[in-house]
Design a protein around this motif. Structure first.
Motif, PDB file in Angstrom:
ATOM      1  N   PHE A  21      33.588  34.169  38.319  1.00  0.00           N
ATOM      2  CA  PHE A  21      34.637  33.516  37.543  1.00  0.00           C
ATOM      3  C   PHE A  21      35.607  34.556  36.994  1.00  0.00           C
ATOM      4  N   ALA A  22      35.071  35.643  36.439  1.00  0.00           N
ATOM      5  CA  ALA A  22      35.916  36.719  35.910  1.00  0.00           C
ATOM      6  C   ALA A  22      36.736  37.351  37.026  1.00  0.00           C
ATOM      7  N   ALA A  23      36.121  37.577  38.169  1.00  0.00           N
ATOM      8  CA  ALA A  23      36.843  38.151  39.307  1.00  0.00           C
ATOM      9  C   ALA A  23      37.941  37.201  39.779  1.00  0.00           C
ATOM     10  N   ALA A  24      37.670  35.892  39.750  1.00  0.00           N
ATOM     11  CA  ALA A  24      38.672  34.907  40.153  1.00  0.00           C
ATOM     12  C   ALA A  24      39.842  34.890  39.170  1.00  0.00           C
ATOM     13  N   MET A  25      39.565  35.089  37.885  1.00  0.00           N
ATOM     14  CA  MET A  25      40.639  35.166  36.899  1.00  0.00           C
ATOM     15  C   MET A  25      41.533  36.378  37.175  1.00  0.00           C
ATOM     16  N   LEU A  26      40.909  37.507  37.501  1.00  0.00           N
ATOM     17  CA  LEU A  26      41.675  38.705  37.819  1.00  0.00           C
ATOM     18  C   LEU A  26      42.522  38.472  39.071  1.00  0.00           C
ATOM     19  N   ASP A  27      41.940  37.823  40.060  1.00  0.00           N
ATOM     20  CA  ASP A  27      42.672  37.492  41.281  1.00  0.00           C
ATOM     21  C   ASP A  27      43.860  36.576  40.968  1.00  0.00           C
ATOM     22  N   GLU A  28      43.649  35.597  40.108  1.00  0.00           N
ATOM     23  CA  GLU A  28      44.739  34.678  39.733  1.00  0.00           C
ATOM     24  C   GLU A  28      45.857  35.417  39.009  1.00  0.00           C
ATOM     25  N   ALA A  29      45.492  36.354  38.128  1.00  0.00           N
ATOM     26  CA  ALA A  29      46.507  37.132  37.414  1.00  0.00           C
ATOM     27  C   ALA A  29      47.328  37.957  38.395  1.00  0.00           C
ATOM     28  N   ALA A  30      46.658  38.618  39.325  1.00  0.00           N
ATOM     29  CA  ALA A  30      47.366  39.434  40.321  1.00  0.00           C
ATOM     30  C   ALA A  30      48.241  38.557  41.209  1.00  0.00           C
ATOM     31  N   THR A  31      47.726  37.420  41.627  1.00  0.00           N
ATOM     32  CA  THR A  31      48.494  36.504  42.476  1.00  0.00           C
ATOM     33  C   THR A  31      49.717  35.971  41.739  1.00  0.00           C
ATOM     34  N   ALA A  32      49.536  35.599  40.473  1.00  0.00           N
ATOM     35  CA  ALA A  32      50.667  35.104  39.690  1.00  0.00           C
ATOM     36  C   ALA A  32      51.742  36.177  39.566  1.00  0.00           C
ATOM     37  N   PHE A  33      51.325  37.397  39.313  1.00  0.00           N
ATOM     38  CA  PHE A  33      52.278  38.495  39.188  1.00  0.00           C
ATOM     39  C   PHE A  33      53.033  38.713  40.494  1.00  0.00           C
ATOM     40  N   VAL A  91      40.516  46.703  33.981  1.00  0.00           N
ATOM     41  CA  VAL A  91      39.781  45.442  34.093  1.00  0.00           C
ATOM     42  C   VAL A  91      39.056  45.377  35.429  1.00  0.00           C
ATOM     43  N   ARG A  92      39.730  45.786  36.492  1.00  0.00           N
ATOM     44  CA  ARG A  92      39.112  45.801  37.819  1.00  0.00           C
ATOM     45  C   ARG A  92      37.865  46.678  37.815  1.00  0.00           C
ATOM     46  N   LYS A  93      37.982  47.844  37.209  1.00  0.00           N
ATOM     47  CA  LYS A  93      36.848  48.772  37.130  1.00  0.00           C
ATOM     48  C   LYS A  93      35.697  48.167  36.328  1.00  0.00           C
ATOM     49  N   ARG A  94      36.017  47.543  35.204  1.00  0.00           N
ATOM     50  CA  ARG A  94      34.983  46.934  34.359  1.00  0.00           C
ATOM     51  C   ARG A  94      34.256  45.821  35.095  1.00  0.00           C
ATOM     52  N   LEU A  95      35.006  45.054  35.881  1.00  0.00           N
ATOM     53  CA  LEU A  95      34.394  43.940  36.612  1.00  0.00           C
ATOM     54  C   LEU A  95      33.750  44.377  37.919  1.00  0.00           C
ATOM     55  N   GLY A  96      34.074  45.598  38.356  1.00  0.00           N
ATOM     56  CA  GLY A  96      33.489  46.096  39.602  1.00  0.00           C
ATOM     57  C   GLY A  96      34.027  45.398  40.832  1.00  0.00           C
ATOM     58  N   VAL A  97      35.330  45.093  40.814  1.00  0.00           N
ATOM     59  CA  VAL A  97      35.946  44.427  41.962  1.00  0.00           C
ATOM     60  C   VAL A  97      37.055  45.308  42.528  1.00  0.00           C
ATOM     61  N   ALA A  98      37.417  45.043  43.759  1.00  0.00           N
ATOM     62  CA  ALA A  98      38.501  45.771  44.426  1.00  0.00           C
ATOM     63  C   ALA A  98      39.579  44.768  44.812  1.00  0.00           C
ATOM     64  N   PHE A  99      40.802  45.251  44.890  1.00  0.00           N
ATOM     65  CA  PHE A  99      41.917  44.421  45.333  1.00  0.00           C
ATOM     66  C   PHE A  99      42.184  44.658  46.795  1.00  0.00           C
ATOM     67  N   GLU A 100      42.576  43.582  47.485  1.00  0.00           N
ATOM     68  CA  GLU A 100      43.056  43.657  48.858  1.00  0.00           C
ATOM     69  C   GLU A 100      44.287  42.788  48.931  1.00  0.00           C
TER      70      GLU A 100
END
Length: 107
Positions: A21-33, A91-100
């Motif tokens: 869920f947290a990773a999806a929120m980060l993805d949504e923020a990046a997508t919105a931007f 935030v990406r680092k804290r959540l342990g996710v990568a962007f593509e």
């Protein structure tokens, strides 16, 4: 009896319980931007920072004052690209996710 819960607490609890869920929120923020809606991106990031990193820890990690970060991620905020990159990175680092990034053709 109160039948509603505070939105921030709901997001925080869900983010802790469900890392996807947290990773999806980060993805949504990046997508919105990236899709030209920086206001929505800032507000999603603000909720995610509150739910995961916290503004004080984000301030320490990004070497920026906490009050400045609060202003940047407000509805009227106007962070520059360096600040946004630092926030997304922390935030990406804290959540342990990568962007593509993937380009798709608009219909």
């Amino acid at each position: 009896m109160v039948l509603t819960r505070d939105f921030k607490e709901t997001v925080k609890e869900r983010s802790v319980r469900d890392p996807a869920f947290a990773a999806a929120m980060l993805d949504e923020a990046a997508t919105a931007f990236l899709n030209g809606d920086p206001r929505v991106a800032r507000l999603i990031l603000r909720d995610l920072v509150n739910a995961s990193v916290g503004f004080e820890a984000l301030a320490a990690e990004t070497n920026r004052p906490s009050k400045s970060l609060h202003r940047m991620l407000s509805a009227q905020g106007n962070p520059n690209m360096d600040n946004l990159a630092a926030i997304f990175g922390a935030v990406r680092k804290r959540l342990g996710v990568a962007f593509e990034a993937h380009a798709i053709e608009a219909a």
